[in-house]
Design an enzyme around this catalytic site. Structure first.
Site, PDB file in Angstrom:
ATOM      1  N   LYS A 284      43.870  33.979  44.672  1.00 20.00           N
ATOM      2  CA  LYS A 284      44.564  32.791  44.190  1.00 20.00           C
ATOM      3  C   LYS A 284      43.722  31.554  44.485  1.00 20.00           C
ATOM      4  O   LYS A 284      42.933  31.543  45.434  1.00 20.00           O
ATOM      5  CB  LYS A 284      45.912  32.624  44.914  1.00 20.00           C
ATOM      6  CG  LYS A 284      46.945  33.693  44.651  1.00 20.00           C
ATOM      7  CD  LYS A 284      48.203  33.391  45.462  1.00 20.00           C
ATOM      8  CE  LYS A 284      49.241  34.488  45.317  1.00 20.00           C
ATOM      9  NZ  LYS A 284      49.860  34.489  43.986  1.00 20.00           N
ATOM     10  N   ARG A 358      54.930  44.466  42.716  1.00 18.69           N
ATOM     11  CA  ARG A 358      55.474  45.592  41.964  1.00 18.69           C
ATOM     12  C   ARG A 358      54.919  46.929  42.458  1.00 18.69           C
ATOM     13  O   ARG A 358      55.544  47.968  42.280  1.00 18.69           O
ATOM     14  CB  ARG A 358      55.189  45.405  40.471  1.00 18.69           C
ATOM     15  CG  ARG A 358      53.720  45.393  40.094  1.00 18.69           C
ATOM     16  CD  ARG A 358      53.472  44.744  38.743  1.00 18.69           C
ATOM     17  NE  ARG A 358      53.680  43.305  38.803  1.00 18.69           N
ATOM     18  CZ  ARG A 358      53.549  42.492  37.748  1.00 18.69           C
ATOM     19  NH1 ARG A 358      53.226  42.991  36.562  1.00 18.69           N
ATOM     20  NH2 ARG A 358      53.753  41.200  37.870  1.00 18.69           N
TER      21      ARG A 358
END
Length: 512
Positions: A284, A358
């Site tokens: 990020k 996920r």
């Protein structure tokens, strides 16, 4: 680790010198003709004088408006607090959520005071419960890592209100005691979630989170099982292990079980618990990491919900799965194009290591499915796409209609904002992989829904029928980067606990 204490809640039929405390809180509503005092316990003379003074004082009664005035001679409270409930409808009714927010806004801003009395309009048990819930959620602050030296006078940080007395005609109703007890437990659950999320990643990581789960469940009929990295490898939890590979802090899967003998229904809850998310090798930008301690909010919600259900003694079996890992870049981190084998044997091609939530949840969804619960709900700060679609205060809920509809009803009743989103079938082909069973990213547009479509693949079947399931994306609402409002402080909000508790209560009621 310091966790929020439980607020003491009591009720009386009218304000008195014995119950006034440090502050007396009165409501003000908005009407077209001007502000109006609501349910004031003041004498007729004092109430009339105060009502006439509202426009001159610039008090409108708007939501989140809280004003302090000197206490009046007719009360023993040192401070008179006017809290806005917002615009009143033509019939003058006040919604439970308006009462929660008005009470929460006032109590939140009275930090440093010990005991307060709230005299908002609360003629029924439901109204009094809403006031109590708002107060319990407003009575919160996170000061664990502030030193006394930080204060100019060297004093310790101010603590939130510890005792609230509610003035209500329903004080003599026998059902109010249980309602106040629920409000106190609910408020503590929300505040436990906030404190876990607010912990810095230097202090909260998979191992310490697992220990916090053990500590918080002491004295409750909850069984805690912690799967460390060796057990995870042995049992084939490749998703959690893969995400945690880049960190020196090893991952954990924590299972918390409440299984009363009276239970006729079972509920499984899966929470994403990324204690810090750097994005891994798909790193990020620096600004995007500043709030990434929040990425374990789903797991915190699940833990707090199980705690509240157990404290209330609900006749429903609940199993919480906390998927704990730290997503870091290093020489041992998983790489884009790696293939991992999740629990149950399904393979996943990792195209983006920042789509890690996920992956850890895939393991737990498959494991939870093996126990054949009557319903399976996962909750996660999963996608930035949630904020693009629904903003920072509205969470998304996706999945099977029967669970989605029930979650939406529970949220509406609880005062939380959830909105149903579809799961278009055309999104599934975008997750196809050339080398594995499925890829961890797909269609960019509608990314919140694509992530849910991925998770759906790991929900199992019982007797040929898919387990009823819903996915809750709380990416924006879990963390308030703006100004505090209502009962919601800055940073961690605790969103999701109220909805899941209400859902569990509905499930238990339906089983009777």
């Amino acid at each position: 680790m310091n966790i929020a204490s439980e607020l003491k809640l009591t009720a009386v039929t009218k304000d008195s010198k014995k119950t006034a405390g440090d502050a007396l809180i009165i409501g003000v509503g908005q009407q077209p003709e001007g502000p109006i005092l609501l349910g004031s316990p003041l004498s007729a003379k004092d109430a009339a004088a105060l009502a006439d003074s509202l426009p001159m004082l610039g008090i409108t009664g708007g939501a989140d408006e809280v004003r302090r005035l000197p206490g009046l001679e007719g009360t023993t409270a040192e401070v008179l607090v006017l809290t806005g409930v917002g615009r009143l409808p033509a019939d003058g009714t006040i919604t439970p959520e308006a009462l929660r927010r008005a009470a929460g806004a006032a109590v939140r801003q009275l930090i440093g005071l010990d005991a307060v009395t709230i005299a908002l309009p609360a003629p029924t048990v439901a109204d009094a419960a809403a006031v109590a819930e708002g107060a319990a959620m407003g009575a919160y602050s996170f000061t664990e890592h502030r030193s006394a030296r930080a204060a100019k006078d060297g004093s310790p940080a101010k603590q939130p209100v510890s005792s609230v007395t509610i003035v209500t005609p329903a004080a003599q109703d026998k059902s109010l005691k249980a309602a106040l007890n629920r409000a106190s437990i609910l408020g503590r659950g929300v505040n436990i979630t906030r404190s876990l999320v607010n912990q810095p990643p230097s202090h909260l990581y998979p191992e310490t989170f697992a220990q916090a789960a053990k500590d918080l469940t002491k004295g409750l009929p909850i069984k805690v099982t912690v799967l460390d990295e060796k057990r995870l490898e042995k049992d084939g939890y490749g998703g959690i292990l893969g995400v945690g590979k880049g960190s020196s802090r090893q991952p954990r899967l924590v299972k918390v079980e409440y299984s009363p003998s009276s239970a006729k229904k079972s509920l499984a809850l899966v929470g994403k618990g990324i204690t810090f998310d750097s994005g891994g090798l798909s790193l990020k930008p620096a600004a995007g990491m500043q709030t990434m301690k929040l990425d374990m909010a789903g797991a915190a919600v699940v833990l707090s919900t199980v705690l509240a259900i157990a404290e209330l003694g609900l006749p429903v079996k609940v199993t919480g799965w906390l998927c704990l890992a730290e997503n870091m870049p290093s020489g041992s981190a998983q790489r884009p194009s790696d293939v991992m084998t999740t629990y149950g044997g399904r393979t996943v091609e990792v195209l983006n290591t920042d789509a890690e939530g996920r992956l850890v949840m895939a393991d737990a969804l498959a494991a939870a499915s093996e126990e054949a619960p009557d319903a399976l709900i996962d909750i996660a700060t999963l996608t930035g796409a949630q904020m693009i679609a629904l903003g920072r205060r509205v969470s998304g809920v996706m999945g099977d209609d029967e669970v989605v509809d029930a979650v939406k009803c529970a949220a509406d009743r609880s005062g939380e904002l959830f909105w149903p989103m579809p799961l278009p079938e055309e999104l599934r082909p975008s997750l196809d992989s050339q080398v594995a069973d499925i890829a961890n990213i797909g269609e960019k547009f509608g990314g919140m829904m694509t992530a849910a479509v991925f998770l759906r693949e790991f929900v199992g079947e019982v007797n040929g029928r898919k387990i009823p399931w819903a996915h809750l994306d709380i990416a924006g609402p879990a963390f308030n980067e703006g100004a505090a409002h209502g009962y919601t402080p800055k940073e961690a909000t605790g969103v999701g606990v109220r909805t899941l508790l209400a859902y569990a209560e509905d499930l238990a009621t339906a089983a009777k």
